[in-house]
Motif scaffolding. Structure first.
Motif, PDB file in Angstrom:
ATOM      1  N   ILE A 145      22.257  37.083  41.472  1.00 38.07           N
ATOM      2  CA  ILE A 145      23.723  36.950  41.430  1.00 38.07           C
ATOM      3  C   ILE A 145      24.352  38.246  40.932  1.00 38.07           C
ATOM      4  N   ASP A 146      23.775  38.815  39.884  1.00 39.11           N
ATOM      5  CA  ASP A 146      24.322  40.073  39.350  1.00 39.11           C
ATOM      6  C   ASP A 146      24.285  41.171  40.413  1.00 39.11           C
ATOM      7  N   LYS A 147      23.225  41.182  41.192  1.00 37.04           N
ATOM      8  CA  LYS A 147      23.071  42.221  42.216  1.00 37.04           C
ATOM      9  C   LYS A 147      24.075  42.028  43.362  1.00 37.04           C
ATOM     10  N   ALA A 148      24.266  40.789  43.770  1.00 37.70           N
ATOM     11  CA  ALA A 148      25.109  40.517  44.947  1.00 37.70           C
ATOM     12  C   ALA A 148      26.596  40.557  44.633  1.00 37.70           C
ATOM     13  N   MET A 149      26.960  40.122  43.410  1.00 36.83           N
ATOM     14  CA  MET A 149      28.376  39.911  43.103  1.00 36.83           C
ATOM     15  C   MET A 149      28.985  41.169  42.481  1.00 36.83           C
ATOM     16  N   SER A 150      29.342  42.107  43.329  1.00 30.69           N
ATOM     17  CA  SER A 150      29.951  43.346  42.832  1.00 30.69           C
ATOM     18  C   SER A 150      31.475  43.274  42.819  1.00 30.69           C
ATOM     19  N   ASN A 151      32.031  42.136  43.200  1.00 30.78           N
ATOM     20  CA  ASN A 151      33.491  41.967  43.200  1.00 30.78           C
ATOM     21  C   ASN A 151      34.035  42.069  41.774  1.00 30.78           C
ATOM     22  N   ILE A 152      35.196  42.658  41.650  1.00 31.17           N
ATOM     23  CA  ILE A 152      35.826  42.833  40.342  1.00 31.17           C
ATOM     24  C   ILE A 152      36.790  41.681  40.073  1.00 31.17           C
ATOM     25  N   CYS A 153      36.747  41.163  38.830  1.00 27.34           N
ATOM     26  CA  CYS A 153      37.706  40.152  38.382  1.00 27.34           C
ATOM     27  C   CYS A 153      38.377  40.665  37.115  1.00 27.34           C
ATOM     28  N   ARG A 154      39.644  40.950  37.215  1.00 25.66           N
ATOM     29  CA  ARG A 154      40.355  41.488  36.046  1.00 25.66           C
ATOM     30  C   ARG A 154      40.521  40.429  34.962  1.00 25.66           C
ATOM     31  N   CYS A 155      40.433  39.157  35.328  1.00 26.56           N
ATOM     32  CA  CYS A 155      40.537  38.090  34.333  1.00 26.56           C
ATOM     33  C   CYS A 155      39.206  37.813  33.648  1.00 26.56           C
ATOM     34  N   GLY A 156      38.122  38.386  34.146  1.00 26.25           N
ATOM     35  CA  GLY A 156      36.827  38.234  33.488  1.00 26.25           C
ATOM     36  C   GLY A 156      36.179  36.878  33.663  1.00 26.25           C
ATOM     37  N   THR A 157      36.205  36.336  34.866  1.00 26.03           N
ATOM     38  CA  THR A 157      35.634  35.000  35.102  1.00 26.03           C
ATOM     39  C   THR A 157      34.145  35.043  35.477  1.00 26.03           C
ATOM     40  N   TYR A 158      33.500  36.119  35.191  1.00 30.46           N
ATOM     41  CA  TYR A 158      32.132  36.327  35.695  1.00 30.46           C
ATOM     42  C   TYR A 158      31.153  35.228  35.274  1.00 30.46           C
ATOM     43  N   SER A 203      38.672  29.705  38.382  1.00 32.43           N
ATOM     44  CA  SER A 203      39.786  30.633  38.594  1.00 32.43           C
ATOM     45  C   SER A 203      40.711  30.742  37.387  1.00 32.43           C
ATOM     46  N   GLN A 204      41.163  31.959  37.149  1.00 30.33           N
ATOM     47  CA  GLN A 204      42.262  32.148  36.194  1.00 30.33           C
ATOM     48  C   GLN A 204      43.500  32.509  37.016  1.00 30.33           C
ATOM     49  N   CYS A 205      43.827  33.781  37.188  1.00 33.30           N
ATOM     50  CA  CYS A 205      44.992  34.077  38.042  1.00 33.30           C
ATOM     51  C   CYS A 205      44.684  33.753  39.497  1.00 33.30           C
ATOM     52  N   GLY A 206      43.409  33.804  39.862  1.00 30.47           N
ATOM     53  CA  GLY A 206      42.971  33.427  41.202  1.00 30.47           C
ATOM     54  C   GLY A 206      42.944  34.546  42.224  1.00 30.47           C
ATOM     55  N   TYR A 207      43.505  35.679  41.883  1.00 27.93           N
ATOM     56  CA  TYR A 207      43.697  36.720  42.898  1.00 27.93           C
ATOM     57  C   TYR A 207      42.386  37.179  43.533  1.00 27.93           C
ATOM     58  N   CYS A 208      41.365  37.335  42.742  1.00 25.25           N
ATOM     59  CA  CYS A 208      40.093  37.861  43.265  1.00 25.25           C
ATOM     60  C   CYS A 208      39.219  36.797  43.883  1.00 25.25           C
ATOM     61  N   GLN A 209      39.598  35.515  43.718  1.00 20.09           N
ATOM     62  CA  GLN A 209      38.612  34.448  43.912  1.00 20.09           C
ATOM     63  C   GLN A 209      38.205  34.194  45.355  1.00 20.09           C
ATOM     64  N   SER A 210      39.102  34.406  46.318  1.00 24.91           N
ATOM     65  CA  SER A 210      38.652  34.187  47.690  1.00 24.91           C
ATOM     66  C   SER A 210      37.591  35.217  48.064  1.00 24.91           C
ATOM     67  N   GLY A 211      37.762  36.439  47.601  1.00 27.60           N
ATOM     68  CA  GLY A 211      36.736  37.459  47.845  1.00 27.60           C
ATOM     69  C   GLY A 211      35.436  37.129  47.133  1.00 27.60           C
ATOM     70  N   GLN A 212      35.557  36.615  45.916  1.00 28.51           N
ATOM     71  CA  GLN A 212      34.351  36.225  45.177  1.00 28.51           C
ATOM     72  C   GLN A 212      33.593  35.135  45.935  1.00 28.51           C
TER      73      GLN A 212
END
Ligand code: FES
Ligand code: FES
Length: 150
Positions: free
Chosen positions: A123-136, A95-104
């Motif tokens: 993983i690339d196919k399933a994980m379409s969630n966006i992370c503005r901090c770029g933690t992919y 996590s960075q800011c953490g905002y997207c992480q519960s959805g991830q």
């Protein structure tokens, strides 16, 4: 109108309009704020939950559409002990800011359910969630770790 919904194993009665998105029922009526509001148009994935065992964007499903299907949120995923993904998330310092992480994590939890060992392509196919901090990259590493691949 009153609805009875089962969230994280507990039945709740909520008095809301039938077209209220599950996101707002969870956050406002039940105080489960781990599910986040991002785009409101089923794109970012911040609001991801499991509905009837399927990955679902809770901003796009109303309480009446949910019916009696069981709902699991990030609070339910780690209720009794940390889910292996949550442990891996900590170990990989995802996590960075953490905002997207519960959805991830909710999206990833469906991917690794029943002991699956997803490939990079899976993983690339399933994980379409966006992370503005770029933690992919760290997310991918944590999913592989949690599924016994490193
Ligand atoms: S808030 Fe639901 S997908 Fe973005
Ligand atoms: S960790 Fe900041 S948006 Fe993903």
């Amino acid at each position: 109108m009153a609805f009875s919904i089962k969230v994280n194993g507990t039945q709740h009665n909520v008095d809301v309009d039938g077209d209220t998105p599950l996101l707002w029922v969870l956050r406002e009526a039940l105080g489960l704020t781990g599910t986040k509001y991002g785009c409101d148009v089923a794109t970012c994935g911040a609001c991801t939950i499991h509905l009837g065992g399927s990955v679902t964007r809770s901003c796009a499903v109303s309480v009446q559409e949910a019916g009696e299907r069981e709902i699991v949120t990030i609070e339910g995923l780690g209720a009794s002990a940390l889910h292996p993904l949550q442990t891996a998330w900590i170990e990989q310092d995802v996590s960075q800011c953490g905002y997207c992480q519960s959805g991830q994590i909710m999206t990833a939890a469906a991917l690794v359910a029943k002991g699956a060992k997803p490939s990079d392509a899976d993983i690339d196919k399933a994980m379409s969630n966006i992370c503005r901090c770029g933690t992919y990259n760290r997310i991918k590493a944590a999913i592989k770790r949690a599924s016994g691949q490193g």
